[in-house]
Write a protein that holds these residues in place. Structure first.
Motif: not given
Length: 71
Positions: A28-40
């Protein structure tokens, strides 16, 4: 390199749903899906079949997700 930080400590919400909410907000914010996620690293098993690449790191607290695109 743009990341969105997302924190949800609610124990009633599944980890995969928390990540999905972070992905939705990023899109919603950037207009494109993220490529990856950083998680614990404690979330690795819960997110084994996530819709995006998940990278585990020790310095991110549990229930916190950084979704983004490294490029």
């Amino acid at each position: 390199m743009v990341y969105l930080g997302w924190h949800d400590p609610n124990p009633r919400i599944k980890t995969v749903d928390k990540l999905a909410a972070a992905i939705t907000r990023y899109t919603e914010k950037f207009g494109a899906a993220p490529a990856h996620a950083l998680v614990n690293h404690s979330h690795a098993a819960d997110l084994a079949n996530a819709e995006i690449e998940v990278r585990t790191v020790a310095h991110i607290p549990p229930n916190t997700f950084f979704v983004g695109d490294p490029e």
